[in-house]
Design an enzyme around this catalytic site. Structure first.
Site, PDB file in Angstrom:
ATOM      1  N   ASP A   1       0.849  -1.187   0.000  1.00 49.93           N
ATOM      2  CA  ASP A   1       0.000   0.000   0.000  1.00 49.93           C
ATOM      3  C   ASP A   1       0.888   1.242   0.000  1.00 49.93           C
ATOM      4  O   ASP A   1       1.529   1.548   0.995  1.00 49.93           O
ATOM      5  CB  ASP A   1      -0.889  -0.047   1.252  1.00 49.93           C
ATOM      6  CG  ASP A   1      -1.748   1.196   1.369  1.00 49.93           C
ATOM      7  OD1 ASP A   1      -1.735   2.017   0.419  1.00 49.93           O
ATOM      8  OD2 ASP A   1      -2.407   1.352   2.392  1.00 49.93           O
TER       9      ASP A   1
ATOM     10  N   GLU B   1      31.613  10.657  -2.905  1.00 48.24           N
ATOM     11  CA  GLU B   1      32.461  10.820  -1.713  1.00 48.24           C
ATOM     12  C   GLU B   1      31.591  11.394  -0.596  1.00 48.24           C
ATOM     13  O   GLU B   1      31.559  12.604  -0.395  1.00 48.24           O
ATOM     14  CB  GLU B   1      33.598  11.799  -1.984  1.00 48.24           C
ATOM     15  CG  GLU B   1      34.488  11.474  -3.164  1.00 48.24           C
ATOM     16  CD  GLU B   1      35.457  12.628  -3.446  1.00 48.24           C
ATOM     17  OE1 GLU B   1      36.202  13.039  -2.553  1.00 48.24           O
ATOM     18  OE2 GLU B   1      35.445  13.130  -4.580  1.00 48.24           O
TER      19      GLU B   1
ATOM     20  N   GLU C   1      30.632  12.409   2.976  1.00 46.38           N
ATOM     21  CA  GLU C   1      31.265  12.723   4.256  1.00 46.38           C
ATOM     22  C   GLU C   1      30.218  12.652   5.364  1.00 46.38           C
ATOM     23  O   GLU C   1      29.026  12.829   5.113  1.00 46.38           O
ATOM     24  CB  GLU C   1      31.881  14.125   4.194  1.00 46.38           C
ATOM     25  CG  GLU C   1      33.007  14.197   3.172  1.00 46.38           C
ATOM     26  CD  GLU C   1      33.528  15.605   2.901  1.00 46.38           C
ATOM     27  OE1 GLU C   1      34.691  15.723   2.512  1.00 46.38           O
ATOM     28  OE2 GLU C   1      32.759  16.574   3.065  1.00 46.38           O
TER      29      GLU C   1
ATOM     30  N   GLU D   1      38.377  13.553   7.957  1.00 43.50           N
ATOM     31  CA  GLU D   1      38.240  14.766   7.146  1.00 43.50           C
ATOM     32  C   GLU D   1      38.780  15.990   7.884  1.00 43.50           C
ATOM     33  O   GLU D   1      39.279  15.883   8.999  1.00 43.50           O
ATOM     34  CB  GLU D   1      36.781  14.963   6.727  1.00 43.50           C
ATOM     35  CG  GLU D   1      36.491  14.515   5.292  1.00 43.50           C
ATOM     36  CD  GLU D   1      37.352  15.242   4.253  1.00 43.50           C
ATOM     37  OE1 GLU D   1      37.912  16.312   4.559  1.00 43.50           O
ATOM     38  OE2 GLU D   1      37.457  14.728   3.131  1.00 43.50           O
TER      39      GLU D   1
ATOM     40  N   GLU E   1      35.448  10.419   5.884  1.00 45.79           N
ATOM     41  CA  GLU E   1      35.060  10.095   4.512  1.00 45.79           C
ATOM     42  C   GLU E   1      35.519   8.682   4.194  1.00 45.79           C
ATOM     43  O   GLU E   1      36.609   8.268   4.577  1.00 45.79           O
ATOM     44  CB  GLU E   1      35.715  11.081   3.525  1.00 45.79           C
ATOM     45  CG  GLU E   1      35.409  10.774   2.068  1.00 45.79           C
ATOM     46  CD  GLU E   1      36.013  11.792   1.097  1.00 45.79           C
ATOM     47  OE1 GLU E   1      35.867  13.006   1.340  1.00 45.79           O
ATOM     48  OE2 GLU E   1      36.640  11.357   0.114  1.00 45.79           O
TER      49      GLU E   1
ATOM     50  N   HIS F   1      30.721  14.880  -2.909  1.00 45.25           N
ATOM     51  CA  HIS F   1      31.223  15.138  -4.261  1.00 45.25           C
ATOM     52  C   HIS F   1      30.800  13.978  -5.147  1.00 45.25           C
ATOM     53  O   HIS F   1      30.908  12.818  -4.744  1.00 45.25           O
ATOM     54  CB  HIS F   1      32.755  15.219  -4.270  1.00 45.25           C
ATOM     55  CG  HIS F   1      33.306  16.336  -3.429  1.00 45.25           C
ATOM     56  ND1 HIS F   1      34.635  16.447  -3.120  1.00 45.25           N
ATOM     57  CD2 HIS F   1      32.690  17.392  -2.850  1.00 45.25           C
ATOM     58  CE1 HIS F   1      34.823  17.527  -2.389  1.00 45.25           C
ATOM     59  NE2 HIS F   1      33.660  18.117  -2.197  1.00 45.25           N
TER      60      HIS F   1
ATOM     61  N   ARG G   1      40.984  23.373  -6.436  1.00 46.40           N
ATOM     62  CA  ARG G   1      39.934  22.609  -5.772  1.00 46.40           C
ATOM     63  C   ARG G   1      38.736  23.439  -5.330  1.00 46.40           C
ATOM     64  O   ARG G   1      37.752  22.893  -4.850  1.00 46.40           O
ATOM     65  CB  ARG G   1      40.500  21.867  -4.556  1.00 46.40           C
ATOM     66  CG  ARG G   1      41.143  20.555  -4.934  1.00 46.40           C
ATOM     67  CD  ARG G   1      41.608  19.789  -3.728  1.00 46.40           C
ATOM     68  NE  ARG G   1      42.183  18.511  -4.149  1.00 46.40           N
ATOM     69  CZ  ARG G   1      41.561  17.330  -4.038  1.00 46.40           C
ATOM     70  NH1 ARG G   1      40.369  17.248  -3.497  1.00 46.40           N
ATOM     71  NH2 ARG G   1      42.147  16.237  -4.466  1.00 46.40           N
TER      72      ARG G   1
ATOM     73  N   GLU H   1      34.142  16.173 -11.436  1.00 50.85           N
ATOM     74  CA  GLU H   1      33.769  16.077 -10.023  1.00 50.85           C
ATOM     75  C   GLU H   1      32.833  17.242  -9.692  1.00 50.85           C
ATOM     76  O   GLU H   1      33.260  18.395  -9.702  1.00 50.85           O
ATOM     77  CB  GLU H   1      35.019  16.142  -9.133  1.00 50.85           C
ATOM     78  CG  GLU H   1      34.695  16.016  -7.649  1.00 50.85           C
ATOM     79  CD  GLU H   1      35.882  16.311  -6.730  1.00 50.85           C
ATOM     80  OE1 GLU H   1      36.715  17.182  -7.071  1.00 50.85           O
ATOM     81  OE2 GLU H   1      35.968  15.674  -5.673  1.00 50.85           O
TER      82      GLU H   1
ATOM     83  N   ARG I   1      31.030  19.219  -7.073  1.00 55.65           N
ATOM     84  CA  ARG I   1      31.360  19.357  -5.654  1.00 55.65           C
ATOM     85  C   ARG I   1      30.286  20.018  -4.802  1.00 55.65           C
ATOM     86  O   ARG I   1      30.445  20.177  -3.601  1.00 55.65           O
ATOM     87  CB  ARG I   1      32.669  20.136  -5.525  1.00 55.65           C
ATOM     88  CG  ARG I   1      33.842  19.432  -6.197  1.00 55.65           C
ATOM     89  CD  ARG I   1      35.036  20.359  -6.408  1.00 55.65           C
ATOM     90  NE  ARG I   1      35.362  21.103  -5.207  1.00 55.65           N
ATOM     91  CZ  ARG I   1      36.086  20.619  -4.198  1.00 55.65           C
ATOM     92  NH1 ARG I   1      36.598  19.423  -4.269  1.00 55.65           N
ATOM     93  NH2 ARG I   1      36.316  21.355  -3.138  1.00 55.65           N
TER      94      ARG I   1
HETATM   95  P1  ADP Z   1      39.179  13.366  -4.132  1.00 59.48           P
HETATM   96  O1  ADP Z   1      40.526  13.493  -4.749  1.00 59.48           O
HETATM   97  O2  ADP Z   1      38.219  14.399  -4.594  1.00 59.48           O
HETATM   98  O3  ADP Z   1      39.241  13.248  -2.625  1.00 59.48           O
HETATM   99  P2  ADP Z   1      38.519  10.546  -4.070  1.00 59.48           P
HETATM  100  O4  ADP Z   1      39.800   9.860  -4.348  1.00 59.48           O
HETATM  101  O5  ADP Z   1      38.086  10.629  -2.646  1.00 59.48           O
HETATM  102  O6  ADP Z   1      38.591  12.001  -4.723  1.00 59.48           O
HETATM  103  O7  ADP Z   1      37.321   9.883  -4.892  1.00 59.48           O
HETATM  104  C1  ADP Z   1      37.374   9.735  -6.260  1.00 59.48           C
HETATM  105  C2  ADP Z   1      36.181   8.917  -6.720  1.00 59.48           C
HETATM  106  O8  ADP Z   1      36.127   8.958  -8.148  1.00 59.48           O
HETATM  107  C3  ADP Z   1      36.237   7.445  -6.333  1.00 59.48           C
HETATM  108  O9  ADP Z   1      34.959   7.018  -5.918  1.00 59.48           O
HETATM  109  C4  ADP Z   1      36.616   6.775  -7.665  1.00 59.48           C
HETATM  110  O10 ADP Z   1      36.205   5.421  -7.784  1.00 59.48           O
HETATM  111  C5  ADP Z   1      35.857   7.647  -8.623  1.00 59.48           C
HETATM  112  N1  ADP Z   1      36.217   7.500 -10.042  1.00 59.48           N
HETATM  113  C6  ADP Z   1      37.372   7.085 -10.610  1.00 59.48           C
HETATM  114  N2  ADP Z   1      37.253   7.012 -11.949  1.00 59.48           N
HETATM  115  C7  ADP Z   1      35.977   7.380 -12.259  1.00 59.48           C
HETATM  116  C8  ADP Z   1      35.217   7.493 -13.457  1.00 59.48           C
HETATM  117  N3  ADP Z   1      35.730   7.244 -14.651  1.00 59.48           N
HETATM  118  N4  ADP Z   1      33.942   7.902 -13.352  1.00 59.48           N
HETATM  119  C9  ADP Z   1      33.382   8.182 -12.180  1.00 59.48           C
HETATM  120  N5  ADP Z   1      34.035   8.091 -11.015  1.00 59.48           N
HETATM  121  C10 ADP Z   1      35.324   7.695 -11.048  1.00 59.48           C
HETATM  122 MG    MG Z   2      36.416  15.140  -3.846  1.00 63.84          MG
HETATM  123 MG    MG Z   3      36.273  14.975   1.304  1.00 60.29          MG
HETATM  124 MG    MG Z   4      37.788  12.417  -1.360  1.00 60.28          MG
END
Ligand code: ADP
Ligand code: MG
Ligand code: MG
Ligand code: MG
Ligand code: MG
Length: 444
Positions: A52, A131, A133, A188, A195, A244, A316, A333, A335
């Protein structure tokens, strides 16, 4: 590899599974579930499990409240922990109408619909690496969350500062048991903030994983006497929690459509168009990617969260960053997104925005290498840099004017979402906050 219905039934019986949770997500990102005993699993696997829907917020009108759950066989999973004696498994479901059509108010089915539009444009897969947090707070003697953080650690700190290390490690162990490929976990920037990153996946699976991730983080934290929250800005004056979203498109042959070794910055035309689409619509989908009153307490200058609409391949601070990795890892990315977002809705909006850029061959503005937070209004204007909405109310107004994002949500979800979020904002507006009392009580 996908299991068949017969294989799932056999495994469930052999493993002694007692109950199966049929899970789905409501409009506001909350996981709902209907629990069935093993005897009903065959019926559920034949898409005959009715429930439901009228009691679920944003779902259905009373007269059309009967709905069917269609389990996604890819999501079969036996939970490694057992509350009491029972062994529990889960299946994530799509929600269907009685007439056999996908229910327009189901965020997961809706994301599938946008994925079909992507496939029609010739792309095979949309990837997401989130990512998320979160903060860990202490629990009081009644098991209720306090405002007290668990530690005073900072970015990448080690024990003994990082008292939550054992808790975070246990979370990682549980996630790995559930088939997550954990890439990294770290403390973090803010005290008490953490994270854990898992490997990117097809967006539907990645959104399912976000939902499972939150449940695991919360339940393991509790075992350590801690309360995990994904609230975007639980404490003023320190960083908030973002989610992110790393995104990319793959072709049928598994190559990355954003990568071109010959292109500028080794990015393809598709990558630039997709980026332009995101930048065009991001202010308008902020109500979806940042859907709570509290989200806008995070999107302020000074705490690493984006405020201005800009992109950069190195720096960044902008809203969209192009991380350095190329080849399969080529990605954008985004953000601004925070973990209070319903991932299925936020990613439907991001995908549709990017695809709008691809369809209309939109060109992104020049990247910004300077620190945007140090620019004055004239400099921002000269770079054509706009700002994200400053409140949920402003964000809803922007959403209502964007046909691409509205179409990404579909009429049903758009209407219910906007109505509920206006009501949420009104409730906030009508309450008198601590700050007002502090500021005005003795003065006036
Ligand atoms: P940051 O440098 O912003 O802290 P992270 O290393 O924490 O980034 O996270 C990077 C993320 O991006 C991970 O989840 C990773 O698997 C992902 N990633 C890597 N290659 C790709 C892709 N081609 N498409 C989407 N996500 C990806
Ligand atoms: Mg990031
Ligand atoms: Mg972070
Ligand atoms: Mg990260
Ligand atoms: Mg990293």
């Amino acid at each position: 590899a996908t299991l068949t219905k017969e294989e799932i039934l056999r495994i469930a019986t052999e493993e002694g599974v007692n109950f199966i949770r049929l899970m789905f997500t409501d409009l506001f990102g909350t996981v709902k579930n209907v629990e069935i005993p093993l005897s009903q699993l065959g019926k559920a696997l034949n898409n005959q499990m009715m429930f439901d829907g009228s009691s679920i917020e944003g779902f259905a009108r009373i007269q059309e409240s009967d709905m069917y759950l269609h389990p996604d066989l890819n999501t079969w999973l036996i939970f490694p922990w057992t509350p009491g004696e029972a062994k529990i498994a889960r299946l994530i479901c799509d929600v269907y109408n009685v007439d056999g059509t996908p229910f327009a108010g189901d965020p997961r089915s809706n994301l599938r619909r946008v994925l079909d539009e992507m496939k029609a444009l010739g792309f095979a897969q949309f990837n997401l690496g989130p990512e998320a947090e979160f903060f860990l707070f202490k629990l009081d003697e009644n098991g209720l969350p306090t405002r007290e953080l668990n530690d005073n650690g900072g970015y990448f700190d080690f024990a003994p500062l990082d008292l939550a290390e054992n808790c975070r490690r246990d979370i990682v162990i549980e996630l790995e048991k559930l088939g997550f490929e954990i890439e990294a976990s770290h403390h973090e920037v803010a005290p008490g903030q953490h994270e854990i990153d898992f490997k990117y996946d097809d967006v539907l699976s990645a959104c399912d994983k976000i939902q499972t991730f939150k449940l695991v983080v919360k339940s393991i934290a509790r075992k350590h006497g801690l309360y995990a929250t994904f609230m975007p800005k639980p404490i003023a004056g320190i960083n908030g929690s973002g989610m992110h979203c790393n995104v990319s498109l793959f072709h049928e042959d598994g190559t990355n459509a954003f990568y071109n070794p010959e292109g500028e910055l080794q990015l393809s035309e598709t990558a630039y168009h997709f980026l332009a689409g995101i930048l065009t619509h991001v202010r308008n989908f902020t109500a979806v990617s940042n859907p709570t009153v509290n989200s806008y307490k995070r999107l302020v200058p000074g705490y690493e969260a984006p405020v201005y609409v800009a992109w950069s391949p190195s720096n960044r601070s902008p809203l969209v960053r192009v991380p350095a990795s190329r080849g399969l890892g080529t990605r954008l990315e985004v953000r601004s997104v925070d973990p209070s977002a319903n991932p299925y809705l936020a990613l439907a909006a991001i995908l549709a925005s990017g695809l709008d850029g691809v369809k209309n061959k939109l060109t992104p503005p020049a990247s910004v290498e300077e620190n945007i937070f140090e620019m004055n209004q004239e400099e921002l204007d000269a770079h054509h840099i706009t700002s994200l909405p400053g409140s949920l109310s402003e964000a809803l107004q922007l959403l209502e004017d964007d046909e691409v994002v509205k179409a990404a949500l579909g009429h049903h979800i758009f209407e219910k979402f906007v109505a509920a979020k206006h009501a949420e904002y009104d409730e906030y507006r009508l309450s008198v906050h601590e700050w007002e009392l502090r500021r005005y009580m003795s003065l006036l």
